[in-house]
Scaffold this active site. Structure first.
Site, PDB file in Angstrom:
ATOM      1  N   SER A 123       0.845  -1.188   0.000  1.00 28.30           N
ATOM      2  CA  SER A 123       0.000   0.000   0.000  1.00 28.30           C
ATOM      3  C   SER A 123       0.881   1.238   0.000  1.00 28.30           C
ATOM      4  O   SER A 123       1.852   1.312   0.768  1.00 28.30           O
ATOM      5  CB  SER A 123      -0.916  -0.004   1.221  1.00 28.30           C
ATOM      6  OG  SER A 123      -1.732   1.149   1.259  1.00 28.30           O
ATOM      7  N   ARG A 140      -3.191  -6.196  -3.544  1.00 27.47           N
ATOM      8  CA  ARG A 140      -3.390  -7.070  -2.400  1.00 27.47           C
ATOM      9  C   ARG A 140      -3.918  -8.438  -2.842  1.00 27.47           C
ATOM     10  O   ARG A 140      -4.527  -8.574  -3.918  1.00 27.47           O
ATOM     11  CB  ARG A 140      -4.359  -6.437  -1.407  1.00 27.47           C
ATOM     12  CG  ARG A 140      -5.711  -6.076  -1.997  1.00 27.47           C
ATOM     13  CD  ARG A 140      -6.539  -5.225  -1.072  1.00 27.47           C
ATOM     14  NE  ARG A 140      -7.850  -4.916  -1.628  1.00 27.47           N
ATOM     15  CZ  ARG A 140      -8.113  -3.880  -2.424  1.00 27.47           C
ATOM     16  NH1 ARG A 140      -7.143  -3.035  -2.736  1.00 27.47           N
ATOM     17  NH2 ARG A 140      -9.323  -3.674  -2.896  1.00 27.47           N
ATOM     18  N   ASN A 184      -2.478   0.564  -4.287  1.00 26.74           N
ATOM     19  CA  ASN A 184      -2.328  -0.645  -3.482  1.00 26.74           C
ATOM     20  C   ASN A 184      -2.660  -1.866  -4.320  1.00 26.74           C
ATOM     21  O   ASN A 184      -3.493  -1.812  -5.238  1.00 26.74           O
ATOM     22  CB  ASN A 184      -3.152  -0.593  -2.192  1.00 26.74           C
ATOM     23  CG  ASN A 184      -4.599  -0.963  -2.405  1.00 26.74           C
ATOM     24  OD1 ASN A 184      -4.970  -2.131  -2.372  1.00 26.74           O
ATOM     25  ND2 ASN A 184      -5.436   0.047  -2.643  1.00 26.74           N
ATOM     26  N   HIS A 232      -4.268   8.449 -17.272  1.00 27.00           N
ATOM     27  CA  HIS A 232      -5.305   7.467 -17.571  1.00 27.00           C
ATOM     28  C   HIS A 232      -4.974   6.653 -18.810  1.00 27.00           C
ATOM     29  O   HIS A 232      -5.262   5.441 -18.861  1.00 27.00           O
ATOM     30  CB  HIS A 232      -6.656   8.158 -17.732  1.00 27.00           C
ATOM     31  CG  HIS A 232      -7.377   8.366 -16.440  1.00 27.00           C
ATOM     32  ND1 HIS A 232      -8.292   7.476 -15.939  1.00 27.00           N
ATOM     33  CD2 HIS A 232      -7.304   9.370 -15.530  1.00 27.00           C
ATOM     34  CE1 HIS A 232      -8.763   7.913 -14.780  1.00 27.00           C
ATOM     35  NE2 HIS A 232      -8.179   9.064 -14.509  1.00 27.00           N
ATOM     36  N   HIS A 241     -20.277  13.065   1.274  1.00 25.00           N
ATOM     37  CA  HIS A 241     -20.663  14.211   2.085  1.00 25.00           C
ATOM     38  C   HIS A 241     -20.188  15.524   1.468  1.00 25.00           C
ATOM     39  O   HIS A 241     -20.664  16.588   1.838  1.00 25.00           O
ATOM     40  CB  HIS A 241     -20.120  14.062   3.503  1.00 25.00           C
ATOM     41  CG  HIS A 241     -18.635  13.885   3.580  1.00 25.00           C
ATOM     42  ND1 HIS A 241     -18.011  12.709   3.247  1.00 25.00           N
ATOM     43  CD2 HIS A 241     -17.655  14.734   3.971  1.00 25.00           C
ATOM     44  CE1 HIS A 241     -16.705  12.840   3.423  1.00 25.00           C
ATOM     45  NE2 HIS A 241     -16.460  14.052   3.858  1.00 25.00           N
ATOM     46  N   HIS A 292       2.797  12.152  -0.366  1.00 25.79           N
ATOM     47  CA  HIS A 292       2.379  13.548  -0.212  1.00 25.79           C
ATOM     48  C   HIS A 292       3.559  14.460  -0.568  1.00 25.79           C
ATOM     49  O   HIS A 292       4.503  14.578   0.213  1.00 25.79           O
ATOM     50  CB  HIS A 292       1.922  13.819   1.222  1.00 25.79           C
ATOM     51  CG  HIS A 292       0.631  13.172   1.588  1.00 25.79           C
ATOM     52  ND1 HIS A 292      -0.581  13.630   1.121  1.00 25.79           N
ATOM     53  CD2 HIS A 292       0.359  12.081   2.366  1.00 25.79           C
ATOM     54  CE1 HIS A 292      -1.544  12.861   1.604  1.00 25.79           C
ATOM     55  NE2 HIS A 292      -0.996  11.916   2.354  1.00 25.79           N
ATOM     56  N   HIS A 329      -1.764   7.521  -4.777  1.00 28.77           N
ATOM     57  CA  HIS A 329      -2.073   6.323  -3.980  1.00 28.77           C
ATOM     58  C   HIS A 329      -2.067   5.118  -4.898  1.00 28.77           C
ATOM     59  O   HIS A 329      -2.453   5.190  -6.072  1.00 28.77           O
ATOM     60  CB  HIS A 329      -3.463   6.449  -3.344  1.00 28.77           C
ATOM     61  CG  HIS A 329      -4.119   5.114  -3.101  1.00 28.77           C
ATOM     62  ND1 HIS A 329      -4.986   4.550  -4.014  1.00 28.77           N
ATOM     63  CD2 HIS A 329      -4.007   4.225  -2.080  1.00 28.77           C
ATOM     64  CE1 HIS A 329      -5.390   3.377  -3.549  1.00 28.77           C
ATOM     65  NE2 HIS A 329      -4.820   3.161  -2.387  1.00 28.77           N
TER      66      HIS A 329
END
Length: 308
Positions: A101, A119, A117, A150, A180, A105, A115
């Site tokens: 992972s 797994r 990851n 992309h 939110h 920054h 980011h």
């Protein structure tokens, strides 16, 4: 491109094969990032898991480009509570999990947060699957760079299955989303979960795809670091970076499944929360000025943009 040559899993148990590659990939990726940064190296921090196994956290800080970052490897096993198994949709409370992972920054608001990851899980009932993803969170969206990012992912996906990029790009739009706030975390990428061995492809096919996901991340993000590292920026742009980092923290703490899995299974807190930015800010009812570069970036943070 594969980072290392992987022996057939008929000769070596699948979990051993994947765990070995994850360790090699962690080292390979750290070398790519150190070279692109040019001013810092990763330090290692080994840890053990209460249920079995453990991990190796590689962290970097105060670099020429990267203010804070981590590349985490883990290979853990155990038995989670029935409640946790239900919450995480596990078919059996017993598990083995291994993966890498990554969150980076950068110092500059003109170098995107990133980011990735990859797994592999085995449940106690024998079911096994792969998951992963990568995405880009620019503080200021550069349309040409977002499209290039992309396009590189699509090329990698198309080598395995022409349906992967459109499927997993839509999944990323839905997953890397702050309901939110009604905005995406950034310009997205791909996200996939529970590519089950036998149902969605053979072990070799799914593992080869996951290896390519790791490779395309290392190659593309190192290139974006090099492209943007020396661009001048203002204090106002740094302030916008702190606001956008706050949104990143909101996602990781409130929504991210990896964070939830790590905490629910007694993972190492320092490694789990490595993904949080070193500094961020929240301002009441903050709105970017109309027609500003910040407002332009805000307008890109929506689902369904056809980048490639």
């Amino acid at each position: 491109m594969s980072i290392v040559t992987t022996p057939a899993h008929e000769l070596i148990p699948a979990r051993t094969t994947v765990e070995s590659w994850m360790r090699e990939f962690q080292n390979w990726l750290c070398r790519q990032l150190e070279t692109a940064d040019g001013g810092a190296t990763f330090r290692q921090d080994a840890w053990e898991h209460a249920g079995g196994g453990g991990g190796l956290t590689h962290v970097i800080g105060n670099g020429d480009v990267l203010e804070k970052g981590g590349v985490n490897f883990s290979a853990v096993s155990g038995r989670m509570s029935e409640a946790a198994a239900r919450q995480l949709l596990m078919p059996d409370p017993g598990y083995f999990a291994t993966g890498v992972s990554v969150v980076q920054h950068p110092r500059s608001p003109l170098v995107p947060i990133s980011h990735m990851n990859v797994r592999y899980f085995e449940a106690g009932n024998g079911e096994a699957w792969f998951g992963g993803g990568l995405d880009l969170t620019p503080i200021y969206v550069d349309e040409a760079q977002a499209r290039w990012f992309h396009e590189q992912i699509k090329i990698s996906c198309d080598r395995h299955d022409a349906s992967y990029y459109p499927r997993f790009k839509q999944w990323a739009d839905e997953y890397f989303y702050l309901p939110h706030r009604q905005e995406t975390r950034g310009v997205g990428g791909i996200f996939f979960d529970r590519l089950t061995v036998g149902r969605d492809g053979s072990f070799e096919e799914l593992f080869a795809f996951v290896q390519d996901v790791g490779e395309v991340y290392g190659r593309t993000y190192a290139e974006l670091m090099r492209r943007n590292r020396d661009q001048p920026h203002t204090e106002a742009q740094k302030q916008w970076q702190l606001v956008r980092r706050g949104r990143y923290a909101e996602f990781n703490l409130a929504i991210d499944r990896g964070t939830r899995f790590g905490l629910e299974t007694g993972g190492r807190t320092e490694s789990i929360l490595m993904s949080l930015p070193p500094q961020c800010e929240w301002h009441y009812d903050f709105q970017p000025a109309p027609n500003s570069p910040e407002a332009a970036t805000q307008a890109w943070l929506r689902q369904g943009v056809e980048w490639a």
